[in-house]
Design an enzyme around this catalytic site. Structure first.
Site, PDB file in Angstrom:
ATOM      1  N   MET A 150       0.846  -1.193   0.000  1.00  0.00           N
ATOM      2  CA  MET A 150       0.000   0.000   0.000  1.00  0.00           C
ATOM      3  C   MET A 150       0.877   1.236   0.000  1.00  0.00           C
ATOM      4  SD  MET A 150      -2.815   1.477  -0.146  1.00  0.00           S
ATOM      5  CE  MET A 150      -3.080   3.243  -0.076  1.00  0.00           C
ATOM      6  N   GLU A 168       4.615   0.881  -6.217  1.00  0.00           N
ATOM      7  CA  GLU A 168       4.263   1.726  -5.078  1.00  0.00           C
ATOM      8  C   GLU A 168       4.987   3.072  -5.124  1.00  0.00           C
ATOM      9  OE1 GLU A 168       1.742   0.651  -3.545  1.00  0.00           O
ATOM     10  OE2 GLU A 168       1.939  -1.284  -4.545  1.00  0.00           O
TER      11      GLU A 168
END
Length: 800
Positions: A351, A386
């Site tokens: 994330m 990411e």
């Protein structure tokens, strides 16, 4: 193991005969299947049009109040270490958190209500202040809406005045999740052998995972991506733990008492709520710094992983990728620090929280001598994805979740460039592209697909928002961007992207904002980008182009696996084509309508083939008249290198999927694999093995199964022998593409019963058993070769 001797000429002739019989047997079965299904009375086909159903109820926050910043205090009441000792009482774990928040907001339209989000929280003690006067405003009521809007409605005496500045204080308490959402608990065990009584410590850590709509489970907030605000966080946590967040700790952190301490963090840039993040872990959850980076990059992991050096590869490659992005985008990473942490549990793989990227351990940690060399591909690709988000998503964010592809499609596309730069020896850029192309093709050929840019009214509830995080947004988004970059030229595309990031830094965008800035780099008279991109982003699916090289006719239709569906959709398609006379020179052609168009230059001369969509830059499939298909397949068998490797793979994939949609005969699909007997490249083999998986499943219990194995054995033998020396000596090629194909060669060879492969696998398995005598594993009493075949065929790791 010594090399096996060659077969006799007579046996070779017999082998060829059997191979021909195998193909004939498969064709016969498929013909019977088609005859039987053609006789069925099918339901009347649905018709796809551009009309749309009525929108669902509006679930969005009103724009009367816009947040500016949050002051948040959070205290997870979590024990991060629980020791189990004899005759010692252990504390019960607590899974609650408490806190309070003050959101500072400005009024943009007179109202007497505050609407924000809250889910699963017990909210109390509301206080509203008029910041311009310093006076409190009386709260009349606080109401949680009992629907999927998750609205928290606060009614006050008087009115908020346009242009006025206000604040709302709320105290709250909630539950720490055990299901990897919002603020959740993760655990692992550690043995302390130095203690007087050896202990097993069950260790816990707390982490957040807020994308897309879980921030409202952590604190009351305006939980929509264009409601950006700055965050000032204070975390109260146990003294033996370390807290991390989006920014570095500030000096006003201190110890509260013998059990607790408070860590305060510097203010973040304005950002969306889903990027807010923090973790709390044991103090021995340490980090290493990335070398030679202007940004302070720290990579955290459990002590065992840190001591074993499992973090070193990620720390090194992160610095290289971040430096590449700063140069490529012409825009510095906005934060002073970048922390990344390997967590025992996380869903998804990683994330992109701004300044604190969280990863599953397997997506960040690499163990030299144990981890597969190919595991580096996963780590590098995930980190590249990411880090791309630190620009696409964190700095420039889509206005609403209906265009999440502006985040995910860009991060996927940019990761191809970053991985290729950071690890050029991998030589896997083409593999990454083809993986996403086929992933997108598979899902986008279904009636259940959705457009890249869905009308915002159709994406309202948390469930509908989650539904946008799929192969369409990620993989199709990347393919459409790649097509546009190829069509306008990579220099123009990159210049437009740099301007897009510069102009909209810190802001929210819609796709039209992107097209406008790329258009500034391109002559609008020659190419209108908004018009061109409209069909690719606002419609489901993709086209199949059909080229008749006898008449020169070319037309398109919506490609769907359900061949009975009637569709009126069409696309403006740019693709390059070439002939066997002019290769490698290619010509670009744009098809801008569904009608048949005669093209003189697409008429083949005697014996000449035409190949369209060079290197698969257009997001479409291509079909030809039978004569051109035959010429292409003949070229593949005589000199495949004249056709680019990506197209060799795509010809197989197109043939099988066109057969699945009943646009070509299945015989063509099977014949498209004949050239593999001499093929060494991974992409064509991957395409064939993946597509043949359907046949394996269909004919697993039929008389065709044996001939099918025989055919595959014949096709794979030369490839297996190419890798034989590496395999017998337990080594792998340095080229990552060849590593992938070595695995494919072994899987297909053992599956199809190639004797050399079975003997190799048997010997290696026996050696492993001998060197691991504690393995309590018994072979079945059946023949070992048969057991190996069965194991290979039904192993989940095998694609065929």
């Amino acid at each position: 193991m010594p090399k096996k001797s060659g077969v006799s000429k007579g046996f070779a002739v017999a082998f060829v005969v059997l191979t021909v019989c195998a193909i004939a047997g498969m064709i016969s079965m498929m013909v019977v299947y088609e005859i039987q299904t053609n006789g069925l009375n099918m339901t009347a086909p649905p018709i796809i049009t551009t009309s749309t159903p009525p929108p669902p109820p509006v679930m969005r926050l009103p724009r009367s109040l816009i947040p500016e910043s949050y002051d948040i205090i959070l205290q997870p009441h979590l024990y991060t270490s629980i020791k189990e000792e004899v005759n010692v009482t252990t504390p019960n774990q607590t899974l609650t958190f408490t806190g309070n928040s003050t959101v500072h907001f400005q009024c943009h339209q007179d109202t007497m209500y505050i609407f924000l989000h809250s889910l699963g929280l017990n909210v109390f003690a509301p206080r509203v202040i008029d910041k311009d006067t310093g006076n409190p405003i009386t709260v009349r009521s606080v109401k949680h809406h009992k629907d999927v809007s998750h609205f928290l409605e606060i009614n006050v005496d008087g009115r908020f005045k346009t242009g006025g500045n206000y604040s709302l204080f709320l105290a709250f308490e909630g539950e720490i999740s055990e299901y990897l959402q919002a603020l959740y608990v993760s655990k692992y065990t550690e043995t302390n052998k130095e203690a007087v009584n050896e202990t097993i410590e069950e260790r816990f850590l707390a982490a957040t995972n807020l994308e897309p709509t879980s921030a409202r489970r952590l604190f009351p907030c305006f939980d929509e991506p264009d409601m950006k605000a700055a965050f000032r966080l204070k975390v109260i946590h146990r003294r033996e733990t370390t807290a991390l967040s989006n920014t570095r700790p500030s000096p006003d952190s201190y110890v509260l008492d013998e059990d607790w301490k408070l860590t305060s963090f510097y203010e973040t840039p304005k950002m969306s709520t889903y990027l807010f993040a923090f973790t709390i872990s044991q103090d021995d959850f340490t980090y290493i710094d990335s070398p030679a980076s202007q940004v302070n990059i720290r990579t955290y992991a459990r002590p065992e992983a840190m001591e074993a050096g499992h973090v070193e590869y990620a720390a090194k490659i992160t610095a290289k990728i971040l430096e590449f992005y700063e140069g490529h985008f012409g825009l510095k990473y906005e934060m002073k620090d970048l922390d990344q942490i390997a967590l025992p549990d996380l869903e998804p793989l990683a994330m992109e929280n701004w300044g604190l990227i969280t990863y599953q351990e397997g997506a960040l940690l690499y163990e030299e001598g144990v981890s597969s060399w190919l595991h580096k591909e996963l780590i590098t690709s995930v980190i590249a994805h990411e880090l791309a988000h630190q620009w696409f998503g964190n700095q420039v964010t889509m206005k609403w979740w209906n265009e999440i592809w502006l985040n995910e499609g860009f991060a996927t596309y940019m990761s191809y460039l970053a991985v290729d730069h950071a690890e050029p020896s991998f030589q896997i850029k083409e593999k990454l592209i083809m993986d996403d192309l086929h992933t997108a093709f598979e899902e986008d050929a279904l009636l259940t697909s959705h457009p890249l840019s869905t009308p915002s009214d159709y994406v309202q509830t948390p469930g509908e928002i989650l539904g946008m995080f799929d192969a369409i947004s990620y993989s199709k988004g990347a393919m459409v961007l790649r097509m546009l970059a190829n069509h306008v030229g990579e220099d123009s595309f990159d210049n437009g992207i740099r301007e897009y990031l510069r102009v909209y830094q810190g802001r929210n965008v819609e796709q039209g904002d992107l097209w406008e800035l790329i258009q500034n780099e391109v002559d609008q008279k020659k190419f209108n980008i908004p018009s061109f991109m409209k069909s690719w982003t606002t419609q489901i699916g993709y086209p199949v182009i059909t080229i008749n090289t006898t008449s020169g006719e070319i037309y398109q239709k919506h490609f769907l696996y359900n061949s009975s569906v009637v569709s009126s959709l069409w696309w403006e398609i740019p693709f390059k084509y070439t002939t066997n006379i002019t290769l490698p020179k290619s010509i670009e052609l744009v098809i801008d309508g569904p009608e048949v168009k005669p093209m003189d230059e697409l008429i083949s001369k005697k014996g000449e083939w035409i190949l369209a969509n060079i290197n698969c830059t257009a997001y479409c499939r291509v079909n030809y008249n039978p004569e051109n298909w035959q010429r292409l397949l003949s070229q593949l068998e005589t000199n495949p290198d004249r056709i680019p490797v990506m197209n060799r793979a795509q010809l197989i994939d197109d043939a099988f999927n066109l057969a699945r949609a009943k646009l070509v005969n299945v015989t063509l699909a099977l014949n498209s694999t004949r050239f593999l007997r001499k093929e060494k490249a991974f992409l064509p083999w991957e395409s064939a093995v993946r597509n043949l998986g359907y046949f394996v499943l269909m004919f697993d219990r039929s008389e065709v199964y044996g001939p099918m194995q025989l055919y595959l054995r014949h096709q794979v033998e030369e490839l297996y022998n190419f890798f034989k020396n590496h395999t017998d000596n337990s080594t792998v090629p340095e080229n990552h593409s060849l590593q992938h194909n070595q695995i494919t060669a072994i899987e297909v060879a053992c599956f199809s019963g190639l004797l050399d492969c079975i003997e190799m696998a048997t010997a290696m398995f026996a050696d492993w058993m001998n060197t691991n005598p504690t393995n309590n594993f018994a072979l079945p009493s059946t023949d070992l070769a048969k057991w190996n075949l069965t194991t290979c065929r039904h192993s989940q790791s095998i694609d065929i």
